[in-house]
Design a protein around this motif. Structure first.
Motif, PDB file in Angstrom:
ATOM      1  N   SER A  75     -13.668  -7.775   3.290  1.00  0.00           N
ATOM      2  CA  SER A  75     -13.615  -6.338   3.573  1.00  0.00           C
ATOM      3  C   SER A  75     -14.617  -5.545   2.736  1.00  0.00           C
ATOM      4  CB  SER A  75     -12.202  -5.803   3.332  1.00  0.00           C
ATOM      5  OG  SER A  75     -11.864  -5.934   1.959  1.00  0.00           O
ATOM      6  N   GLY A  76     -15.495  -6.232   2.039  1.00  0.00           N
ATOM      7  CA  GLY A  76     -16.528  -5.542   1.295  1.00  0.00           C
ATOM      8  C   GLY A  76     -16.113  -5.116  -0.088  1.00  0.00           C
ATOM      9  N   GLY A  77     -15.119  -5.761  -0.665  1.00  0.00           N
ATOM     10  CA  GLY A  77     -14.710  -5.446  -2.024  1.00  0.00           C
ATOM     11  C   GLY A  77     -13.454  -4.617  -2.127  1.00  0.00           C
ATOM     12  N   ARG A  78     -12.885  -4.182  -0.984  1.00  0.00           N
ATOM     13  CA  ARG A  78     -11.655  -3.400  -1.011  1.00  0.00           C
ATOM     14  C   ARG A  78     -10.484  -4.313  -1.363  1.00  0.00           C
ATOM     15  NH1 ARG A  78     -11.065  -1.567   4.397  1.00  0.00           N
ATOM     16  NH2 ARG A  78      -9.610  -3.245   4.771  1.00  0.00           N
ATOM     17  N   SER A  79      -9.640  -3.901  -2.288  1.00  0.00           N
ATOM     18  CA  SER A  79      -8.498  -4.715  -2.698  1.00  0.00           C
ATOM     19  C   SER A  79      -7.528  -4.896  -1.536  1.00  0.00           C
ATOM     20  CB  SER A  79      -7.779  -4.049  -3.874  1.00  0.00           C
ATOM     21  OG  SER A  79      -6.630  -4.785  -4.225  1.00  0.00           O
ATOM     22  N   VAL A  80      -7.126  -6.131  -1.296  1.00  0.00           N
ATOM     23  CA  VAL A  80      -6.193  -6.441  -0.199  1.00  0.00           C
ATOM     24  C   VAL A  80      -4.937  -7.065  -0.794  1.00  0.00           C
ATOM     25  CG1 VAL A  80      -5.819  -7.758   1.915  1.00  0.00           C
ATOM     26  CG2 VAL A  80      -8.080  -6.775   1.447  1.00  0.00           C
ATOM     27  N   LYS A  81      -3.878  -6.275  -0.897  1.00  0.00           N
ATOM     28  CA  LYS A  81      -2.587  -6.782  -1.364  1.00  0.00           C
ATOM     29  C   LYS A  81      -1.840  -7.400  -0.177  1.00  0.00           C
ATOM     30  CE  LYS A  81      -3.401  -5.196  -5.472  1.00  0.00           C
ATOM     31  NZ  LYS A  81      -3.778  -6.116  -6.557  1.00  0.00           N
ATOM     32  N   HIS A  82      -0.668  -7.999  -0.487  1.00  0.00           N
ATOM     33  CA  HIS A  82       0.033  -8.730   0.571  1.00  0.00           C
ATOM     34  C   HIS A  82       0.471  -7.838   1.724  1.00  0.00           C
ATOM     35  CE1 HIS A  82       4.296  -7.610   0.092  1.00  0.00           C
ATOM     36  NE2 HIS A  82       4.043  -7.486  -1.193  1.00  0.00           N
ATOM     37  N   LYS A  83       0.711  -6.530   1.449  1.00  0.00           N
ATOM     38  CA  LYS A  83       1.127  -5.631   2.520  1.00  0.00           C
ATOM     39  C   LYS A  83       0.013  -5.393   3.538  1.00  0.00           C
ATOM     40  CE  LYS A  83       4.748  -3.018   0.133  1.00  0.00           C
ATOM     41  NZ  LYS A  83       5.225  -1.673  -0.250  1.00  0.00           N
ATOM     42  N   LYS A  84      -1.231  -5.611   3.117  1.00  0.00           N
ATOM     43  CA  LYS A  84      -2.365  -5.343   4.010  1.00  0.00           C
ATOM     44  C   LYS A  84      -2.888  -6.604   4.689  1.00  0.00           C
ATOM     45  CE  LYS A  84      -4.022  -1.422   1.251  1.00  0.00           C
ATOM     46  NZ  LYS A  84      -5.184  -0.857   0.502  1.00  0.00           N
ATOM     47  N   ILE A  85      -2.306  -7.761   4.384  1.00  0.00           N
ATOM     48  CA  ILE A  85      -2.793  -9.014   4.975  1.00  0.00           C
ATOM     49  C   ILE A  85      -2.326  -9.112   6.427  1.00  0.00           C
ATOM     50  CG2 ILE A  85      -2.615 -11.526   4.891  1.00  0.00           C
ATOM     51  CD1 ILE A  85      -2.359 -11.334   1.883  1.00  0.00           C
ATOM     52  N   PRO A  86      -3.247  -9.180   7.376  1.00  0.00           N
ATOM     53  CA  PRO A  86      -2.823  -9.386   8.759  1.00  0.00           C
ATOM     54  C   PRO A  86      -2.135 -10.739   8.907  1.00  0.00           C
ATOM     55  CG  PRO A  86      -5.213  -9.575   8.569  1.00  0.00           C
ATOM     56  CD  PRO A  86      -4.725  -9.112   7.241  1.00  0.00           C
ATOM     57  N   SER A  87      -0.993 -10.748   9.547  1.00  0.00           N
ATOM     58  CA  SER A  87      -0.091 -11.909   9.686  1.00  0.00           C
ATOM     59  C   SER A  87       0.636 -12.234   8.389  1.00  0.00           C
ATOM     60  CB  SER A  87      -0.814 -13.163  10.194  1.00  0.00           C
ATOM     61  OG  SER A  87      -1.583 -13.768   9.189  1.00  0.00           O
ATOM     62  N   GLY A  88       0.525 -11.347   7.373  1.00  0.00           N
ATOM     63  CA  GLY A  88       1.319 -11.536   6.167  1.00  0.00           C
ATOM     64  C   GLY A  88       2.783 -11.235   6.430  1.00  0.00           C
ATOM     65  N   PRO A  89       3.677 -11.578   5.499  1.00  0.00           N
ATOM     66  CA  PRO A  89       5.111 -11.351   5.713  1.00  0.00           C
ATOM     67  C   PRO A  89       5.445  -9.896   6.058  1.00  0.00           C
ATOM     68  CG  PRO A  89       4.773 -12.742   3.796  1.00  0.00           C
ATOM     69  CD  PRO A  89       3.413 -12.274   4.220  1.00  0.00           C
ATOM     70  N   HIS A  90       4.807  -8.933   5.392  1.00  0.00           N
ATOM     71  CA  HIS A  90       5.064  -7.517   5.653  1.00  0.00           C
ATOM     72  C   HIS A  90       4.669  -7.160   7.086  1.00  0.00           C
ATOM     73  CE1 HIS A  90       4.335  -3.127   5.456  1.00  0.00           C
ATOM     74  NE2 HIS A  90       5.301  -3.140   4.554  1.00  0.00           N
ATOM     75  N   HIS A  91       3.499  -7.603   7.480  1.00  0.00           N
ATOM     76  CA  HIS A  91       3.005  -7.323   8.839  1.00  0.00           C
ATOM     77  C   HIS A  91       3.934  -7.930   9.894  1.00  0.00           C
ATOM     78  CE1 HIS A  91      -0.393  -8.138  12.002  1.00  0.00           C
ATOM     79  NE2 HIS A  91       0.415  -7.174  12.385  1.00  0.00           N
ATOM     80  N   LEU A  92       4.262  -9.225   9.740  1.00  0.00           N
ATOM     81  CA  LEU A  92       5.068  -9.923  10.744  1.00  0.00           C
ATOM     82  C   LEU A  92       6.474  -9.331  10.850  1.00  0.00           C
ATOM     83  CD1 LEU A  92       4.093 -13.646  10.021  1.00  0.00           C
ATOM     84  CD2 LEU A  92       3.294 -12.207  11.891  1.00  0.00           C
ATOM     85  N   ALA A  93       7.121  -9.096   9.695  1.00  0.00           N
ATOM     86  CA  ALA A  93       8.501  -8.617   9.708  1.00  0.00           C
ATOM     87  C   ALA A  93       8.602  -7.237  10.338  1.00  0.00           C
ATOM     88  CB  ALA A  93       9.059  -8.597   8.285  1.00  0.00           C
ATOM     89  N   HIS A  94       7.705  -6.324   9.970  1.00  0.00           N
ATOM     90  CA  HIS A  94       7.770  -4.981  10.523  1.00  0.00           C
ATOM     91  C   HIS A  94       7.351  -4.945  11.994  1.00  0.00           C
ATOM     92  CE1 HIS A  94       9.008  -2.563   7.108  1.00  0.00           C
ATOM     93  NE2 HIS A  94       8.222  -3.289   6.327  1.00  0.00           N
ATOM     94  N   ALA A  95       6.388  -5.782  12.362  1.00  0.00           N
ATOM     95  CA  ALA A  95       5.980  -5.835  13.769  1.00  0.00           C
ATOM     96  C   ALA A  95       7.128  -6.324  14.644  1.00  0.00           C
ATOM     97  CB  ALA A  95       4.764  -6.748  13.921  1.00  0.00           C
TER      98      ALA A  95
END
Length: 779
Positions: free
Chosen positions: A146-166
């Protein structure tokens, strides 16, 4: 270059990689969702049976129908949200998803008060904890992408946060009440979130292959002894640990074993006495002659190395050999152990036990332990044990020539021994030794006995050829096992489809107004039509064909309801179309049902005939249901007929009072890994056989086993298997996926550790082992 320009450049470079990852995730998750919805009926039925009131129970049944009819929409919405999460990754957003929180009070099985948001948070927290190292690596790599932008677990596509809320948002379309939504979320946790390991591994590997941080170190887990170190020291310590090679780890294991063997030797007066006796027998004093050299040991081993196999072992390559079966009893294996001990004693006599250096003596003992451990392997067939035991003296020679045999997992002689044990465990056909991999194993052992003197390079040639044969057998057995799985899964799918179709037709055929030919048609002929739709149509119950088949069944049932004059006129107009629809529906089944359906077509010839048939059915039902004679000459009123529900075997089992030990064993078996080996009793012959668990039916709770060739051998109900294990008639065999030599060395180290401990230490360690085994799933 501006930050935005850099991000655009990275997006252009890595968009294809993330698109491939997105497609992989969607396919994998879709398969897991299918399993989730296949099990939702059983889960909700279990809750419904425990409902406090009929009203609550009805809500569960309504939810089951809703999910059954509309889960396709949920899957579609979920796929859209998954795809959207990957697309949003390239944009500056605080999170991939934002959802409102609800304050609804829920009540689960354990009666704890919780809401949907709390359930989601708990699910996400557990999943993040379980996959922390994989998510850490993904976050680091996606930060680069992403060009140096910090990516925590909430922002990971297909991460637990993404999957559970989707998924939470997708099931909102069903309009389920809170308590039922939490149950479905729990199923999502079980069937999806807990199965994400391979997805995150694939995601990381795809980014590594694209050149994104290919040498990324794992996340640092601080240990209790790290309190005094700085973060920088922690990182250096972690990197040093990670940089240890397999060979260094092997050296460490081997070194710890030698240290403990030395400690045991110091505390063993028998060892000293044996050396003194050997020196005395040779007419010399202990230590009066120089120790044996490597050349002395190799020469002595060459003298005692057999040039051919024992006559007790079958030669399947001999001209005219007709070997179909061989029985090797326990006494024979005991004699094999004695032979191994005799070979070591011959070596001691040839060289002089008093001349052996401590390191050489330990190496000889250690190789002997390796082969004795092989002889105790519960999975390896006895005929393979007897065959491989011939390598004892050659491998003593290899260990003396090159100590790396016991320290380096990549040593070719070590890999050959690992391969022989693995092949013998999986692809020997004990019913006909010529058919399996036994002849290839025999060729390898014959060549070692005849050709090996001191050139360890021979093992490289043998390993390469033998691995090719192993790959061939692995492919063949995998194909046969897959066919066996597909066959039984096909039968399961057919049973599920027939059960589902029967439920629908029985719900329409229980009316007393329905003539018997119409009942027979719905419950037999039209059930086949519904089964055909479920098996052939990819959309199943969501398909137009399924809905059309149910519409026709409803019209048939309505045809034989009592009617006024206007309804009869309407029936007269619609009967030709109904007959045509039935004929078209039966056409897809071939001509098999046409003749059987003629009686029904006769009743559907006109409205008058249908009405007469209805009246006759009502009169017949009233006559048979008015009174029922009882043996004590009393009479009771018969209850009107009701819809019949089909219970699955699992539901029946739940109604049964199963003893606690059986229930615990059944639960243990449900968690067991496919590929685990068992020794089970054949119900017909009463003989035991070693078989591999290949599949466990979620519908009938039956276990399918295959033999070493991958051919289906037995099917046992889960409870029957649990009962046999508790009685000692069947056994779970401990089989490790680790290479033979590695797991043996670890076992030897544990054995030595225990031999040097006090009684109290051993008891404490055994208790700890038991508690650990109780807390983890059986492999």
């Amino acid at each position: 270059m501006s930050i935005q320009d850099r991000r655009n450049k990275y997006q252009s470079q890595f968009q294809p990689v993330l698109d491939r990852c997105k497609d992989t995730v969607i396919v994998y998750i879709n398969a897991l969702l299918t399993e989730l919805f296949n099990n939702s009926d059983k889960a909700l039925t279990s809750f419904a049976q425990k409902a406090e009131t009929n009203e609550i129970q009805n809500r569960f049944f309504e939810a089951m129908a809703m999910i059954r009819n509309r889960h396709g929409l949920v899957e579609h919405e979920f796929r859209e949200l998954l795809s959207e999460g990957f697309d949003k990754f390239w944009k500056d957003q605080p999170e991939i998803d934002s959802f409102s929180e609800e304050d609804t009070e829920l009540e689960l099985v354990d009666h704890e008060s919780m809401d949907v948001s709390t359930a989601l948070e708990n699910m996400i927290s557990r999943t993040v904890g379980h996959h922390r190292s994989q998510l850490y690596a993904l976050g680091q790599r996606l930060s680069v992408v992403s060009g140096g932008r910090s990516v925590k677990h909430k922002k990971i596509p297909s991460g637990p946060h993404h999957l559970a809320h989707a998924f939470s948002e997708a099931i909102d379309a069903l309009g389920l009440e809170a308590r039922i939504k939490v149950i479905i979320l729990a199923l999502f946790d079980k069937y999806v979130l807990k199965q994400l390991g391979s997805i995150y591994d694939d995601f990381n590997n795809s980014l590594k292959e694209a050149g994104v941080l290919p040498h990324l170190r794992p996340a640092i887990q601080k240990s209790p002894d790290a309190k005094g170190r700085t973060d920088a020291e922690d990182e250096d310590h972690s990197e040093l640990q990670q940089e240890q090679t397999q060979e260094e780890l092997g050296e460490e294991l081997f070194g710890s074993i030698l240290d403990m063997m030395a400690s045991r030797r110091r505390t063993s007066p028998e060892k000293v006495a044996a050396k003194e006796a050997a020196a005395k027998a040779a007419g010399r004093q202990l230590g009066s002659v120089p120790p044996a050299t490597q050349e002395n040991l190799v020469s002595a081993l060459s003298n005692i190395q057999p040039a051919q196999r024992s006559d007790m072992i079958p030669d399947v390559n001999a001209p005219g050999a007709a070997i179909s079966n061989i029985e090797i009893d326990e006494q024979f294996l005991i004699r094999v152990k004695h032979t191994l001990a005799e070979e070591r004693h011959k070596l001691y006599s040839e060289v002089g036990a008093d001349r052996l250096e401590a390191a050489d003596e330990d190496t000889i003992d250690l190789v002997g332990m390796l082969f004795e451990y092989m002889l105790n392997d519960p999975v390896l067939p006895a005929v393979a044990k007897a065959l491989i035991s011939h390598l004892h003296t050659p491998y003593l020679k290899v260990a003396i020539i090159d100590r790396k045999l016991l320290t380096d997992s990549n040593h070719e002689a070590r890999q050959l021994l690992d391969s022989l044990v693995e092949a013998g465990s999986h692809w020997i056909d004990e019913r006909n030794l010529k058919r399996g991999i036994y002849p290839d194993m025999q060729n390898v052992i014959d060549r070692v006995l005849k050709e090996f003197s001191d050139n360890v390079g021979l093992f490289s040639t043998l390993l390469e050829a033998f691995k090719k044969r192993m790959d061939e057998f692995r492919r063949k057995s995998d194909i046969l096992e897959k066919r066996a799985q597909d066959s039984i899964k096909g039968r399961e799918k057919l049973n599920i489809a027939r059960q589902r179709a029967s439920q629908e037709m029985r719900a329409r055929s229980f009316s007393e107004n329905l003539p018997q030919p119409a009942k027979d048609f719905l419950e037999k002929t039209w059930v086949d039509k519904l089964v055909f739709v479920l098996l052939r149509h990819p959309d199943g119950e969501m398909s137009d064909d399924w809905k059309e088949a149910l519409r026709i069944a409803d019209e048939i049932a309505w045809t034989f309801e009592p009617k006024d004059q206007s309804e009869r006129e309407e029936l007269e107009r619609t009967l030709p179309d109904l007959r045509k629809s039935i004929e078209e529906g039966l056409a897809s089944l071939g001509g098999f049902h046409q003749e059987k359906s003629q009686t029904l077509f006769g009743l559907l010839s006109n409205a008058e005939t249908a009405s007469i048939a209805t009246e006759q059915a009502i009169k017949s039902a009233q006559t048979s249901e008015t009174v029922v004679p009882i043996t004590d000459k009393t009479v009771v009123e018969a209850e009107p007929s009701k819809p019949v529900t089909i219970e699955s075997p699992k539901e029946e089992a739940e109604e049964e009072d199963i003893p606690e030990d059986e229930e615990a064993m059944m639960e243990k078996l449900r968690k067991i890994k496919f590929g685990t080996w068992f020794e089970i009793r054949d119900a017909q012959s009463g003989e035991s056989q070693k078989v591999k668990l290949s599949w466990l039916s979620p519908l009938t709770a039956s276990c399918m086993f295959v033999d070493r060739a991958g051919v289906q051998t037995a099917i046992k109900p889960l409870r029957t298997l649990a009962q046999e294990i508790l009685k000692g008639e069947s056994t779970i065999l401990e089989d490790s996926s680790d290479p033979f030599v590695e797991r043996t060395l670890h076992a030897i180290r544990r054995m030595l550790q225990r031999s040097l401990k006090t009684t109290d230490d051993i008891a404490s360690e055994l208790i700890d082992d038991d508690e650990e085994n109780e807390g983890k799933e059986v492999r």
